[in-house]
Design a protein around this motif. Structure first.
Motif, PDB file in Angstrom:
ATOM      1  N   TYR A 361       0.541  -0.795  -0.099  1.00 26.87           N
ATOM      2  CA  TYR A 361       0.237  -0.132   0.106  1.00 26.87           C
ATOM      3  C   TYR A 361       1.100   1.433  -0.392  1.00 26.87           C
ATOM      4  CZ  TYR A 361      -3.992   2.750   0.826  1.00 26.87           C
ATOM      5  OH  TYR A 361      -5.183   3.866   0.617  1.00 26.87           O
ATOM      6  N   THR A 362       2.352   1.412   0.850  1.00 21.54           N
ATOM      7  CA  THR A 362       2.677   3.010   0.442  1.00 21.54           C
ATOM      8  C   THR A 362       3.278   3.044  -0.942  1.00 21.54           C
ATOM      9  OG1 THR A 362       5.119   1.097   0.684  1.00 21.54           O
ATOM     10  CG2 THR A 362       4.095   1.217   2.722  1.00 21.54           C
ATOM     11  N   LEU A 363       3.323   1.699  -1.716  1.00 20.66           N
ATOM     12  CA  LEU A 363       3.664   2.191  -3.484  1.00 20.66           C
ATOM     13  C   LEU A 363       2.481   2.667  -4.103  1.00 20.66           C
ATOM     14  CD1 LEU A 363       6.601  -0.858  -4.028  1.00 20.66           C
ATOM     15  CD2 LEU A 363       6.902   1.616  -3.955  1.00 20.66           C
ATOM     16  N   PHE A 364       1.194   1.955  -3.795  1.00 22.05           N
ATOM     17  CA  PHE A 364      -0.016   2.832  -4.131  1.00 22.05           C
ATOM     18  C   PHE A 364       0.455   4.295  -3.503  1.00 22.05           C
ATOM     19  CE2 PHE A 364      -4.207   3.504  -2.933  1.00 22.05           C
ATOM     20  CZ  PHE A 364      -4.761   3.811  -4.203  1.00 22.05           C
ATOM     21  N   MET A 365       0.348   4.932  -2.637  1.00 23.53           N
ATOM     22  CA  MET A 365       0.336   5.626  -2.209  1.00 23.53           C
ATOM     23  C   MET A 365       1.065   6.778  -2.624  1.00 23.53           C
ATOM     24  SD  MET A 365      -0.146   5.498   1.661  1.00 23.53           S
ATOM     25  CE  MET A 365       0.334   7.054   2.448  1.00 23.53           C
ATOM     26  N   ILE A 366       2.286   6.770  -3.244  1.00 22.14           N
ATOM     27  CA  ILE A 366       3.211   6.993  -3.830  1.00 22.14           C
ATOM     28  C   ILE A 366       2.354   7.271  -4.988  1.00 22.14           C
ATOM     29  CG2 ILE A 366       5.564   7.192  -4.303  1.00 22.14           C
ATOM     30  CD1 ILE A 366       5.287   7.558  -1.848  1.00 22.14           C
ATOM     31  N   SER A 367       2.260   6.296  -5.737  1.00 24.78           N
ATOM     32  CA  SER A 367       1.722   6.423  -7.505  1.00 24.78           C
ATOM     33  C   SER A 367       0.464   7.156  -7.197  1.00 24.78           C
ATOM     34  CB  SER A 367       1.256   4.752  -7.859  1.00 24.78           C
ATOM     35  OG  SER A 367       2.672   3.978  -8.064  1.00 24.78           O
ATOM     36  N   SER A 368      -0.624   6.920  -6.183  1.00 22.54           N
ATOM     37  CA  SER A 368      -1.097   7.979  -6.610  1.00 22.54           C
ATOM     38  C   SER A 368      -0.501   9.023  -5.980  1.00 22.54           C
ATOM     39  CB  SER A 368      -1.845   7.457  -4.942  1.00 22.54           C
ATOM     40  OG  SER A 368      -2.776   6.221  -5.027  1.00 22.54           O
ATOM     41  N   SER A 369       0.454   9.580  -5.337  1.00 23.03           N
ATOM     42  CA  SER A 369       0.280  11.699  -5.298  1.00 23.03           C
ATOM     43  C   SER A 369       1.073  11.429  -6.665  1.00 23.03           C
ATOM     44  CB  SER A 369       1.433  11.393  -4.593  1.00 23.03           C
ATOM     45  OG  SER A 369       0.806  11.310  -2.944  1.00 23.03           O
ATOM     46  N   ILE A 370       1.740  10.543  -7.099  1.00 27.89           N
ATOM     47  CA  ILE A 370       2.151  10.741  -8.902  1.00 27.89           C
ATOM     48  C   ILE A 370       0.689  11.056  -9.644  1.00 27.89           C
ATOM     49  CG2 ILE A 370       3.715  10.275 -10.592  1.00 27.89           C
ATOM     50  CD1 ILE A 370       5.304   8.659  -8.741  1.00 27.89           C
ATOM     51  N   ALA A 371      -0.420  10.343  -9.685  1.00 31.30           N
ATOM     52  CA  ALA A 371      -0.820  10.357 -10.899  1.00 31.30           C
ATOM     53  C   ALA A 371      -1.878  11.891 -10.129  1.00 31.30           C
ATOM     54  CB  ALA A 371      -2.051   9.512 -10.452  1.00 31.30           C
ATOM     55  N   GLN A 372      -2.086  12.777  -8.683  1.00 31.66           N
ATOM     56  CA  GLN A 372      -3.202  13.672  -8.458  1.00 31.66           C
ATOM     57  C   GLN A 372      -1.774  14.932  -9.480  1.00 31.66           C
ATOM     58  OE1 GLN A 372      -3.196  12.539  -4.357  1.00 31.66           O
ATOM     59  NE2 GLN A 372      -4.797  11.393  -5.009  1.00 31.66           N
ATOM     60  N   GLY A 373      -0.615  14.755  -8.946  1.00 35.96           N
ATOM     61  CA  GLY A 373       0.078  15.549  -9.735  1.00 35.96           C
ATOM     62  C   GLY A 373       0.528  16.110 -10.856  1.00 35.96           C
ATOM     63  N   ILE A 374      -0.222  14.948 -11.356  1.00 36.24           N
ATOM     64  CA  ILE A 374       0.105  14.920 -12.978  1.00 36.24           C
ATOM     65  C   ILE A 374      -1.071  15.132 -13.507  1.00 36.24           C
ATOM     66  CG2 ILE A 374       2.363  14.086 -13.697  1.00 36.24           C
ATOM     67  CD1 ILE A 374       0.600  11.381 -14.468  1.00 36.24           C
ATOM     68  N   TYR A 376      -4.142  13.818 -12.970  1.00 39.79           N
ATOM     69  CA  TYR A 376      -5.237  12.155 -13.162  1.00 39.79           C
ATOM     70  C   TYR A 376      -5.154  11.851 -11.566  1.00 39.79           C
ATOM     71  CZ  TYR A 376      -3.402  11.115 -17.693  1.00 39.79           C
ATOM     72  OH  TYR A 376      -3.291  11.704 -19.020  1.00 39.79           O
ATOM     73  N   PRO A 377      -6.198  13.141 -11.439  1.00 45.73           N
ATOM     74  CA  PRO A 377      -6.547  12.628  -9.595  1.00 45.73           C
ATOM     75  C   PRO A 377      -7.236  11.457  -9.166  1.00 45.73           C
ATOM     76  CG  PRO A 377      -7.898  14.826 -10.246  1.00 45.73           C
ATOM     77  CD  PRO A 377      -7.067  14.773 -11.704  1.00 45.73           C
ATOM     78  N   ARG A 378      -8.573  11.558 -10.332  1.00 46.29           N
ATOM     79  CA  ARG A 378      -9.834  10.456 -10.510  1.00 46.29           C
ATOM     80  C   ARG A 378      -9.004   8.603 -10.511  1.00 46.29           C
ATOM     81  NH1 ARG A 378     -14.733  12.130  -9.873  1.00 46.29           N
ATOM     82  NH2 ARG A 378     -15.164  14.686 -10.963  1.00 46.29           N
ATOM     83  N   LEU A 379      -7.905   8.551 -11.074  1.00 49.05           N
ATOM     84  CA  LEU A 379      -7.303   6.967 -11.136  1.00 49.05           C
ATOM     85  C   LEU A 379      -7.494   6.915  -9.766  1.00 49.05           C
ATOM     86  CD1 LEU A 379      -6.381   5.227 -12.923  1.00 49.05           C
ATOM     87  CD2 LEU A 379      -4.270   6.760 -12.685  1.00 49.05           C
ATOM     88  N   PRO A 380      -6.375   7.114  -9.218  1.00 48.90           N
ATOM     89  CA  PRO A 380      -6.659   6.534  -7.909  1.00 48.90           C
ATOM     90  C   PRO A 380      -8.168   6.420  -7.109  1.00 48.90           C
ATOM     91  CG  PRO A 380      -4.951   8.115  -7.056  1.00 48.90           C
ATOM     92  CD  PRO A 380      -5.463   8.494  -8.604  1.00 48.90           C
ATOM     93  N   MET A 381      -9.082   6.916  -6.912  1.00 49.45           N
ATOM     94  CA  MET A 381     -10.401   6.899  -6.402  1.00 49.45           C
ATOM     95  C   MET A 381     -11.008   5.482  -7.174  1.00 49.45           C
ATOM     96  SD  MET A 381     -13.508   8.804  -6.718  1.00 49.45           S
ATOM     97  CE  MET A 381     -14.051   9.051  -9.008  1.00 49.45           C
ATOM     98  N   TYR A 382     -11.234   5.649  -8.879  1.00 56.84           N
ATOM     99  CA  TYR A 382     -11.763   4.321  -9.291  1.00 56.84           C
ATOM    100  C   TYR A 382     -10.958   2.820  -8.672  1.00 56.84           C
ATOM    101  CZ  TYR A 382     -13.391   8.009 -12.563  1.00 56.84           C
ATOM    102  OH  TYR A 382     -14.263   9.280 -12.978  1.00 56.84           O
ATOM    103  N   VAL A 383      -9.612   3.331  -8.425  1.00 60.55           N
ATOM    104  CA  VAL A 383      -8.693   2.152  -8.608  1.00 60.55           C
ATOM    105  C   VAL A 383      -8.707   1.224  -7.019  1.00 60.55           C
ATOM    106  CG1 VAL A 383      -6.156   1.188  -7.995  1.00 60.55           C
ATOM    107  CG2 VAL A 383      -6.444   2.842 -10.703  1.00 60.55           C
ATOM    108  N   LEU A 384      -9.008   2.750  -5.697  1.00 62.30           N
ATOM    109  CA  LEU A 384      -9.487   2.592  -4.622  1.00 62.30           C
ATOM    110  C   LEU A 384     -10.666   1.638  -4.096  1.00 62.30           C
ATOM    111  CD1 LEU A 384      -7.730   4.746  -2.205  1.00 62.30           C
ATOM    112  CD2 LEU A 384      -7.838   2.841  -2.052  1.00 62.30           C
ATOM    113  N   VAL A 385     -11.328   2.191  -5.547  1.00 63.64           N
ATOM    114  CA  VAL A 385     -13.159   1.476  -5.089  1.00 63.64           C
ATOM    115  C   VAL A 385     -12.972  -0.184  -5.421  1.00 63.64           C
ATOM    116  CG1 VAL A 385     -15.346   1.703  -6.065  1.00 63.64           C
ATOM    117  CG2 VAL A 385     -14.426   3.547  -5.739  1.00 63.64           C
ATOM    118  N   ALA A 386     -11.875  -0.369  -6.584  1.00 59.36           N
ATOM    119  CA  ALA A 386     -12.617  -1.458  -7.072  1.00 59.36           C
ATOM    120  C   ALA A 386     -11.323  -2.689  -6.155  1.00 59.36           C
ATOM    121  CB  ALA A 386     -11.300  -1.802  -8.422  1.00 59.36           C
TER     122      ALA A 386
END
Length: 518
Positions: A361-374, A376-386
């Motif tokens: 989950y730590t690597l998920f958090m890092i990738s999520s922050s990168i996605a939000q920074g570039i 793509y803020p909804r990408l982590p949300m979709y992955v988390l829901v799944a």
């Protein structure tokens, strides 16, 4: 101007770190005291209420505190101070309404949850006590959002300190007075009440200078205020979905264990869970830093800089988190005994499995922050829901078969899946691949350290020896495996330059590392 903005940001970041530290330390003190006072069964009853506390606080707040911070800051930047005040007032109306509504829902559904859903009648009063929390927590959330919007993070820290102190003291008093698990929940509610009072008093001091009242001609009509509510909620709904999904990844096992197993099993799992989450403190810090850095590099179209930020964030978090996870997994039983007492060592198996999931989950958090920074803020949300759906399905299958270890395994598998998906999508979007070989070297060094730990006695004394000796084994293994890079040495030298009298020893360590660095 830039210097002033940087100073403001650094000052705010410092207070946020202090606030998070208070929250973490206070939370652990609260849990340690409650386990000692309640025992496994009573702590299991409290454990059943903890996810509901989080869920109803999120729903009652409507995801509005971040929206308050955003729009208060925006209106004040535009010199629209009256509108900034209106954002706080309107949000507070919505949050109080939602807080009271969900408080009533919790109070009246608690008997059904305790008797029909969990089949644990003793859980009714603790669950009903959760209803006391939401009205006060939403008030605190609204004012904290306002303080954040005017960059007065020190007031966020003050309200959090008040909350933690009163929560711990009153929970202990109420439990010792005979209120049992319900007393622990009531203590939390009283902590939020005290925090709400402190927030209101601070806000009143700030009203004239930061939030002047609007003149009659600028006051919003009912239609205009409803329009403001729509704007605030449109921002906050994704926040709610993400927060609930993230909570479900952590806490869904507690619900399923509560349905299929005895209350004591919930107590064992709830004791293991906060220890497993310890590594997330590091990943949260790195994730917070990498989001604006990735955003800046992406905006500048500087691919090399973006690659450096991404690769280093993966490396740094793995360097620090993986050995910590290995240590917790190996010494899970002594850790539980040291913190919570020998009655809770039956959660050791679940802790050893669950902490592996937290490393994913730590690597998920890092990738999520990168996605939000570039962008793509909804990408982590979709992955988390799944991931939440997968976690629920796996828990329903594995908990009846394997007990609390099945709940931990389900969460770990779900964390692995969401990590793989977010790494793949982030790599696809940015064109930057994770540093696979570097991560393998870190994994090898952590494995060697883990083997060394297994040779030590699995006792509290063995744990203390591991804390002293394992960093040396890990560091040596890392150097031999080629896991240290020249940029790590440069970073250490930069760090040494700010350490005053300690700079000499740190520089000598850097010199030694430089001989082995790639």
């Amino acid at each position: 101007m830039a210097s002033s903005g940087t100073s403001k940001l650094l000052k705010g970041s410092f207070f946020i770190i202090i606030g998070n530290l208070l929250f973490r330390v206070g939370g652990y003190v609260y849990r340690v005291l409650m386990t000692r006072l309640l025992g496994p069964e009573g702590y299991g009853l409290l454990g059943l209420t903890l996810p509901f506390q989080g869920i109803f606080q999120i729903l009652a707040a409507g995801g509005l505190p971040p929206a308050i911070a955003k729009y208060v800051a925006q209106h004040r930047a535009l010199k629209e101070d009256e509108m900034a005040r209106q954002v706080v007032v309107t949000s507070l109306k919505v949050m109080i309404f939602l807080g009271l509504t969900f408080s009533l829902v919790m109070f009246f559904t608690a008997p059904w949850l305790a008797n029909q859903f969990f089949h644990k009648p003793a859980a009714q009063y603790p669950l009903q006590a959760v209803a006391l929390i939401t009205p006060f927590s939403v008030i605190v959330g609204a004012f904290r959002g306002a303080f954040q919007g005017i960059y007065r993070m020190e007031y966020v820290v003050v309200t959090r300190a008040v909350e933690q102190v009163f929560m711990i003291i009153l929970a202990v008093v109420l439990v010792m007075a005979g209120f049992y698990a319900a007393g622990a929940v009531m203590g939390t509610a009283m902590g939020f009440l005290a925090s709400a009072i402190s927030a209101i008093l601070i806000f009143k001091r700030l009203m004239n200078s930061y939030f002047p009242p609007a003149p009659p001609e600028k006051r919003l009509t009912i239609r205009e205020e409803l329009g403001l509510v729509r704007v605030l909620l449109s921002f906050s709904i994704p926040v709610i979905i993400t927060a609930l999904s993230e909570m479900a990844i952590y806490d869904i096992s507690v619900f399923v264990i509560g349905v299929f197993m005895a209350t004591t099993s919930v107590g064992y799992y709830t004791a293991a869970d906060p220890i497993a989450r310890l590594p997330l403190v590091i990943s949260l810090s790195v994730a917070t830093a990498v989001l604006p850095a990735a955003s800046e590099a992406f905006a500048l179209k500087d691919r090399r800089l973006l690659e450096t930020y991404i690769v280093q964030s993966y490396r740094v978090v793995t360097l620090l988190v993986l050995p910590m996870c290995v240590g917790i997994a190996v010494f899970s039983e002594p850790l539980l005994e040291l913190l919570f007492g020998s009655n809770f060592i039956f959660g050791a198996g679940a802790l050893s499995i669950l902490v592996v999931g937290m490393s994913f989950y730590t690597l998920f958090m890092i990738s999520s922050s990168i996605a939000q920074g570039i962008g793509y803020p909804r990408l982590p949300m979709y992955v988390l829901v799944a991931g939440t759906v997968i976690n629920l399905a796996l828990n329903v299958v594995l908990v009846p078969l394997l007990g609390i270890e099945g709940g931990a395994l389900a969460t770990t598998i779900a964390a692995l899946i969401i990590m793989i998906v977010i790494l793949w999508k982030t790599s696809e979007i940015t064109g930057v691949k994770p540093p696979g070989l570097s991560l393998l070297r870190i994994g090898f060094a952590s494995g060697v350290m883990g083997v060394f730990m297994l040779l030590l006695p699995q006792t509290i004394m063995g744990l203390l020896l591991a804390i002293l000796l394992s960093p040396l084994v890990y560091g040596a293994s890392l150097l031999i495996a080629g896991g240290v890079e020249k940029r790590d040495v440069r970073l250490l030298r930069k760090f040494a330059s700010r350490m005053g009298s300690l700079s000499g020893p740190v520089n000598r360590v850097a010199d030694f590392m430089d001989r082995w660095a790639r």
